[in-house]
Design an enzyme around this catalytic site. Structure first.
Site, short mmCIF file in Angstrom:
data_model
loop_
_atom_site.label_atom_id
_atom_site.label_comp_id
_atom_site.label_asym_id
_atom_site.label_seq_id
_atom_site.Cartn_x
_atom_site.Cartn_y
_atom_site.Cartn_z
CG HIS A 14 -9.17 4.93 -0.13
ND1 HIS A 14 -9.87 3.75 0.06
CD2 HIS A 14 -8.12 4.59 -0.92
CE1 HIS A 14 -9.28 2.76 -0.58
NE2 HIS A 14 -8.21 3.25 -1.20
CG HIS A 16 -3.56 4.36 -3.02
ND1 HIS A 16 -2.98 3.46 -2.15
CD2 HIS A 16 -4.88 4.05 -3.05
CE1 HIS A 16 -3.93 2.63 -1.69
NE2 HIS A 16 -5.09 2.98 -2.22
CG HIS A 194 -6.89 -1.01 0.66
ND1 HIS A 194 -6.20 -0.04 1.31
CD2 HIS A 194 -7.11 -0.54 -0.60
CE1 HIS A 194 -6.02 1.00 0.50
NE2 HIS A 194 -6.56 0.71 -0.67
CD GLU A 197 -9.81 -2.85 -4.02
OE1 GLU A 197 -8.83 -3.11 -3.30
OE2 GLU A 197 -9.72 -2.15 -5.06
CG ASP A 275 -8.50 3.48 -4.69
OD1 ASP A 275 -7.53 3.53 -3.91
OD2 ASP A 275 -8.99 2.40 -5.08
CG ASP A 276 -5.11 4.13 -7.09
OD1 ASP A 276 -4.05 4.41 -6.52
OD2 ASP A 276 -5.87 3.20 -6.72
N1 HPA Z 1 -6.53 -1.67 -3.61
C1 HPA Z 1 -5.41 -2.20 -3.20
N2 HPA Z 1 -4.23 -1.63 -3.38
C2 HPA Z 1 -4.18 -0.45 -3.99
C3 HPA Z 1 -5.33 0.16 -4.45
C4 HPA Z 1 -6.58 -0.49 -4.24
O1 HPA Z 1 -7.67 -0.02 -4.60
N3 HPA Z 1 -4.93 1.31 -5.02
C5 HPA Z 1 -3.60 1.40 -4.89
N4 HPA Z 1 -3.13 0.32 -4.26
ZN ZN Z 2 -6.95 2.09 -2.28
#
Ligand code: HPA
Ligand code: ZN
Length: 336
Positions: A14, A16, A194, A197, A275-276
């Site tokens: 996971h 991006h 997703h 969350e 994630d990011d």
């Molecule tokens: N959630 C939803 N969209 C996203 C995320 C996330 O954690 N990171 C990048 N796009």
């Molecule tokens: Zn994500």
């Protein structure tokens, strides 16, 4: 233990790629492509990375992605992440990208995918890192837009293992994308989304029952239903949990409140991911270290999480065995 965490071979499921855009590269590309960004210097950028929820992050994340224009830019972005993989001992990675973020600015699908793919080919030949590409639909846009994007992706089908669903979760439930996921399933794509969350468990049920996902991204809200927890345990649906992200986006107030250890102890198929990472203070090792330091994860927990990632990846069983053996070699080295 920290040395052990760093040395363990890992898979990331996971990530991006646009979320691995470090401020330094953002500035270089902004200058090269003559794109205006609302920051004077790197310190300024870091100060802007204070988020109150998912949307407050997404606004900044989409603004940053505007500096990406050419195939070379997407190559450089991906290559920088690959260098982080080397540092973090990530030997297999499954990368998300958001085509609509770029095609809506007039960048062609081919420009994006070529840049990412060429960097991944070089990652394999230079470092032996294996990878897959997953394209995500932006859920704040319409299903028609997603269907158009799926059509654009078909000529590049061999380069894309699966489709996912990301962006603003609240108000954009999985049911909005039932048709496009059905079509992607028919085309043979793996399916992820997703879910849970920020939004409630109805989003998780929809992702499972309407989209037929193979893997769930985040999913941490599952804990709110005993029935759902039981089902996830029985079906062993993998959850790609992103601890730093959850803390930075205030899904949990602080690290001690994070529920990953409870999910793992219950018997769910949990993996750890970044994630990011350019926005959430650290790459994969830092996520593991934070978990270890705040939630008293045992060595056994960490080994389980790492093995889960390989076992939940979209690679052949043969390669899974090979990678698990590599994990076990390091475990043996650090025995005791
Ligand atoms: N959630 C939803 N969209 C996203 C995320 C996330 O954690 N990171 C990048 N796009
Ligand atoms: Zn994500």
């Amino acid at each position: 233990m920290i040395e052990f965490i760093k040395k363990l071979p890992k898979a990331e499921l996971h990530l991006h790629i646009e979320g691995s855009l470090e401020p330094e590269l953002m500035f270089r590309l902004a200058q090269k492509n003559d794109i205006e960004i609302p920051y004077k210097n790197v310190d300024d950028v870091k100060k802007a990375y204070e988020f109150s929820n998912l949307q407050s992050f997404l606004d900044i994340y989409y603004a940053g992605a505007k500096v990406l224009i050419t195939t070379e830019d997407f190559y450089d972005l991906t290559w920088d992440y690959i260098l982080k993989c080397v540092k973090n001992n990530i030997i297999h990675t499954e990368i998300f990208f958001d085509p609509q973020t770029h095609t809506s600015r007039g960048i062609s699908f081919e420009t994006i995918i070529r840049g990412i793919k060429e960097a991944l080919i070089d990652a394999n030949s230079k470092f032996g890192i294996t990878s897959q590409i997953i394209m995500c639909f932006l859920r704040h846009l319409s299903q028609d837009d997603a269907l158009k994007t799926l059509d654009e992706a078909l000529p590049f089908k061999d380069d894309i293992i699966g489709v996912g669903l990301d962006s603003s979760e609240l108000g954009n439930p999985p049911s909005k994308f039932e048709d496009v996921f059905k079509k992607a399933e028919k085309e043979g794509f793996k399916l992820v989304a997703h879910a849970g969350e920020e939004a409630d468990i109805s989003y998780i049920y929809e992702a499972l029952d309407l989209l037929h996902i193979h893997r769930m991204d985040h999913g941490v809200q599952s804990i709110k239903s005993d029935e759902l927890m039981q089902r996830l345990k029985e079906e062993q649906i993998p959850l790609t949990v992103c601890p730093n992200s959850n803390i930075e986006l205030k899904v949990f107030e602080n690290y001690k409140e994070h529920n990953i250890k409870k999910l793992l102890d219950f018997g769910l198929n949990i993996t750890v991911n970044s994630d990011d990472p350019a926005y959430f203070k650290g790459y994969l090792n830092q996520n593991f270290i934070n978990l270890y330091e705040n939630l008293e994860l045992s060595k056994k927990d960490i080994i389980k999480l790492v093995k889960n990632s390989f076992n939940s990846s979209f690679i052949s069983d043969e390669l899974k065995h090979e990678y698990i053996k590599k994990v076990e070699e390091v475990v043996r080295l650090y025995k005791g």
